[in-house]
Design a protein around this motif. Sequence first.
Motif, PDB file in Angstrom:
ATOM      1  N   SER A 177      46.878  37.034  40.073  1.00  0.00           N
ATOM      2  CA  SER A 177      45.553  37.550  39.739  1.00  0.00           C
ATOM      3  C   SER A 177      44.967  38.301  40.930  1.00  0.00           C
ATOM      4  N   ASN A 178      44.242  39.359  40.648  1.00  0.00           N
ATOM      5  CA  ASN A 178      43.591  40.111  41.721  1.00  0.00           C
ATOM      6  C   ASN A 178      42.563  39.268  42.475  1.00  0.00           C
ATOM      7  N   ASP A 179      42.080  38.192  41.833  1.00  0.00           N
ATOM      8  CA  ASP A 179      41.085  37.329  42.475  1.00  0.00           C
ATOM      9  C   ASP A 179      41.694  36.323  43.436  1.00  0.00           C
ATOM     10  N   LEU A 180      43.024  36.187  43.398  1.00  0.00           N
ATOM     11  CA  LEU A 180      43.665  35.222  44.292  1.00  0.00           C
ATOM     12  C   LEU A 180      43.811  35.851  45.685  1.00  0.00           C
ATOM     13  N   PRO A 181      43.301  35.187  46.732  1.00  0.00           N
ATOM     14  CA  PRO A 181      43.278  35.786  48.081  1.00  0.00           C
ATOM     15  C   PRO A 181      44.605  35.680  48.828  1.00  0.00           C
ATOM     16  N   VAL A 182      45.665  36.242  48.233  1.00  0.00           N
ATOM     17  CA  VAL A 182      46.982  36.239  48.886  1.00  0.00           C
ATOM     18  C   VAL A 182      47.607  37.614  48.744  1.00  0.00           C
ATOM     19  N   LYS A 183      48.422  38.012  49.730  1.00  0.00           N
ATOM     20  CA  LYS A 183      49.035  39.337  49.727  1.00  0.00           C
ATOM     21  C   LYS A 183      50.558  39.289  49.715  1.00  0.00           C
ATOM     22  N   ASN A 184      51.125  38.094  49.866  1.00  0.00           N
ATOM     23  CA  ASN A 184      52.580  37.965  49.823  1.00  0.00           C
ATOM     24  C   ASN A 184      52.951  36.557  49.373  1.00  0.00           C
ATOM     25  N   THR A 218      57.201  45.357  32.476  1.00  0.00           N
ATOM     26  CA  THR A 218      55.795  45.145  32.133  1.00  0.00           C
ATOM     27  C   THR A 218      54.961  44.789  33.364  1.00  0.00           C
ATOM     28  N   ALA A 219      55.516  43.981  34.261  1.00  0.00           N
ATOM     29  CA  ALA A 219      54.789  43.601  35.472  1.00  0.00           C
ATOM     30  C   ALA A 219      54.460  44.838  36.308  1.00  0.00           C
ATOM     31  N   LYS A 220      55.421  45.743  36.421  1.00  0.00           N
ATOM     32  CA  LYS A 220      55.221  46.952  37.222  1.00  0.00           C
ATOM     33  C   LYS A 220      54.131  47.830  36.615  1.00  0.00           C
ATOM     34  N   LYS A 221      54.143  47.949  35.309  1.00  0.00           N
ATOM     35  CA  LYS A 221      53.154  48.781  34.627  1.00  0.00           C
ATOM     36  C   LYS A 221      51.734  48.284  34.905  1.00  0.00           C
ATOM     37  N   TYR A 222      51.522  46.979  34.783  1.00  0.00           N
ATOM     38  CA  TYR A 222      50.183  46.427  35.009  1.00  0.00           C
ATOM     39  C   TYR A 222      49.800  46.424  36.485  1.00  0.00           C
ATOM     40  N   GLY A 241      46.702  48.505  38.695  1.00  0.00           N
ATOM     41  CA  GLY A 241      45.694  47.756  39.439  1.00  0.00           C
ATOM     42  C   GLY A 241      45.136  46.547  38.720  1.00  0.00           C
ATOM     43  N   LYS A 242      45.815  46.098  37.649  1.00  0.00           N
ATOM     44  CA  LYS A 242      45.300  44.977  36.863  1.00  0.00           C
ATOM     45  C   LYS A 242      45.786  43.617  37.372  1.00  0.00           C
ATOM     46  N   MET A 243      46.767  43.634  38.286  1.00  0.00           N
ATOM     47  CA  MET A 243      47.284  42.423  38.906  1.00  0.00           C
ATOM     48  C   MET A 243      48.006  42.833  40.177  1.00  0.00           C
ATOM     49  N   ARG A 244      48.381  41.872  40.996  1.00  0.00           N
ATOM     50  CA  ARG A 244      49.041  42.175  42.265  1.00  0.00           C
ATOM     51  C   ARG A 244      50.464  41.636  42.243  1.00  0.00           C
TER      52      ARG A 244
END
Length: 324
Positions: A132-139, A209-213, A217-220
């Motif tokens: 989720s974009n709200d989760l504060p993680v980058k890797n 599908t993951a790549k498309k979303y 910018g709908k998920m990370r």
Amino acid sequence: MNAFRKSLTLMAAAIAVVAAPAQAQSIPANKQMRIIVPYSAGGTSDILGRKLAQQLGEHLGRQVIVDNKAGAGGAIGTEATVRADPDGTTLLLHSGAIATEPAIKSRLPYDVTKDLVAVTTVVKGPFALVVSNDLPVKNVAELVAYAKANPGKVNYGTPGLGTSVHFASEYFKAMSKAPITHVPYKGASAALTALMGNEIQVVIDPLSTAKKYAEAGKMRALGVTTAQRTNLWPQLPAIAESGVPGFDTAVWYGLYLPAKTPPATVEMLNKEIAAILKSDAMRKWLNQEGLEPVADTPAQSQEFLRKEIERWKLLAKSAGIQAE
């Protein structure tokens, strides 16, 4: 001279008639040839099945249709294949769920390692781990650290209990030792919708599908599930290199026939499917779907299936995954 040329022409024609359809002659010409897809129309299995049916039909010079027999997590279509005549007219195109299903269901009306024979592993492709974009993680390393620091706050979604995505997610949980909680949904799209709404925080989903979303910018996206990076998304690191060493799993599809199908028919279909998968046009189409051709031998594919079942049975036992 004209008589000689005419004789050569007739001989060449006779050879062509014998050689080309000699391959297809082992399959009854008076019966409809079909590929059973044990899922509803519209999904990846169905799209891949229709592409293969069209190409195989062209190669064999006969119509090959797709027969969708959805239900019971793929068991209805699988059983229909097991009970079909072993004459080459009925193939089964199944996902990796053909290996996860026996890991959690002890009373199936068939044994896929005994009642089916592999034609080939058709394709493989990476899953992608997205958050989720709200989760504060980058890797991935930050995700694992965050989950451990916040037990009970990180949930992962799947298309349902016992699916290949569920097993891939539990595999990640076991390998990373991250305390994440399973939330099953009725289908992959429902899980992704929940992720975008921050109802859940993590999803492992097929790459296309993951790549498309993610690109919208709908998920990370944090990583791919294969041991190495993939050319299908080269900038995305493998989970194995970014926090969970040794992690390796993939989405895959295989073709199967009823167990008593003559070996010559199995070999013939293996060669036809391999020729289809190795064509530049087919490879390009598969890459657009986030997949890569495999086209292994029947023996290799059978052994791969056996090892996958064994692998997921061990995980189901250790993780306590049981059919409801």
